[in-house]
Design a protein around this motif. Structure first.
Motif, PDB file in Angstrom:
ATOM      1  N   ALA A 199      -3.000  25.330  20.919  1.00  0.00           N
ATOM      2  CA  ALA A 199      -2.738  25.254  22.367  1.00  0.00           C
ATOM      3  C   ALA A 199      -4.030  25.203  23.160  1.00  0.00           C
ATOM      4  O   ALA A 199      -4.127  24.480  24.162  1.00  0.00           O
ATOM      5  CB  ALA A 199      -1.884  26.443  22.803  1.00  0.00           C
ATOM      6  N   SER A 200      -5.059  25.942  22.736  1.00  0.00           N
ATOM      7  CA  SER A 200      -6.325  25.941  23.475  1.00  0.00           C
ATOM      8  C   SER A 200      -6.993  24.573  23.424  1.00  0.00           C
ATOM      9  O   SER A 200      -7.575  24.127  24.416  1.00  0.00           O
ATOM     10  CB  SER A 200      -7.265  27.012  22.928  1.00  0.00           C
ATOM     11  N   GLU A 217      -1.476  30.452  19.973  1.00  0.00           N
ATOM     12  CA  GLU A 217      -1.955  29.065  19.916  1.00  0.00           C
ATOM     13  C   GLU A 217      -0.813  28.089  19.622  1.00  0.00           C
ATOM     14  O   GLU A 217      -1.048  26.915  19.363  1.00  0.00           O
ATOM     15  CB  GLU A 217      -3.043  28.929  18.849  1.00  0.00           C
ATOM     16  N   ASP A 218       0.425  28.572  19.666  1.00  0.00           N
ATOM     17  CA  ASP A 218       1.609  27.765  19.356  1.00  0.00           C
ATOM     18  C   ASP A 218       1.578  27.237  17.925  1.00  0.00           C
ATOM     19  O   ASP A 218       2.031  26.131  17.648  1.00  0.00           O
ATOM     20  CB  ASP A 218       1.789  26.611  20.350  1.00  0.00           C
ATOM     21  N   TRP A 239       7.196  22.428  15.982  1.00  0.00           N
ATOM     22  CA  TRP A 239       5.747  22.238  15.968  1.00  0.00           C
ATOM     23  C   TRP A 239       5.450  20.743  15.958  1.00  0.00           C
ATOM     24  O   TRP A 239       5.162  20.153  14.928  1.00  0.00           O
ATOM     25  CB  TRP A 239       5.168  22.918  14.739  1.00  0.00           C
ATOM     26  N   ARG A 249      -5.358  21.659  23.050  1.00  0.00           N
ATOM     27  CA  ARG A 249      -4.537  20.785  23.900  1.00  0.00           C
ATOM     28  C   ARG A 249      -4.895  20.980  25.361  1.00  0.00           C
ATOM     29  O   ARG A 249      -5.052  20.009  26.114  1.00  0.00           O
ATOM     30  CB  ARG A 249      -3.053  21.059  23.669  1.00  0.00           C
ATOM     31  N   ALA A 250      -5.057  22.248  25.771  1.00  0.00           N
ATOM     32  CA  ALA A 250      -5.408  22.532  27.168  1.00  0.00           C
ATOM     33  C   ALA A 250      -6.775  21.956  27.509  1.00  0.00           C
ATOM     34  O   ALA A 250      -6.962  21.369  28.579  1.00  0.00           O
ATOM     35  CB  ALA A 250      -5.381  24.040  27.421  1.00  0.00           C
TER      36      ALA A 250
END
Length: 71
Positions: free
Chosen positions: A49-50, A7-8, A43, A52-53
């Motif tokens: 990340a999910s 998830e970064d 960061w 953001r996507a």
């Protein structure tokens, strides 16, 4: 050292210990005192990340249970 998950999201991990499943080292190991600065540089967006996507895919109009996600 600094580690990152899928998830970064970043964390500090003790060098010499096995990195947990789902996490990977970032760059070469650095002293613990340098880790917070490195994480701050890397960061730059605290959203997973999910998310953001999803926000990119929906043009920022993501909804959960018919309620908008507000950030």
């Amino acid at each position: 050292m600094v580690v990152r998950n899928h998830e970064d999201q970043y964390s500090i991990w003790r060098a010499g210990r096995e990195v947990p499943a789902g996490w990977a080292t970032v760059g070469k190991p650095v002293a613990r005192a340098a880790c917070p600065d490195l994480i701050e540089q890397l960061w730059t967006d605290m959203r997973p990340a999910s998310l953001r996507a999803l926000m990119d895919w929906t043009g920022g109009n993501a909804r959960v249970n018919n309620s908008p996600i507000r950030l």
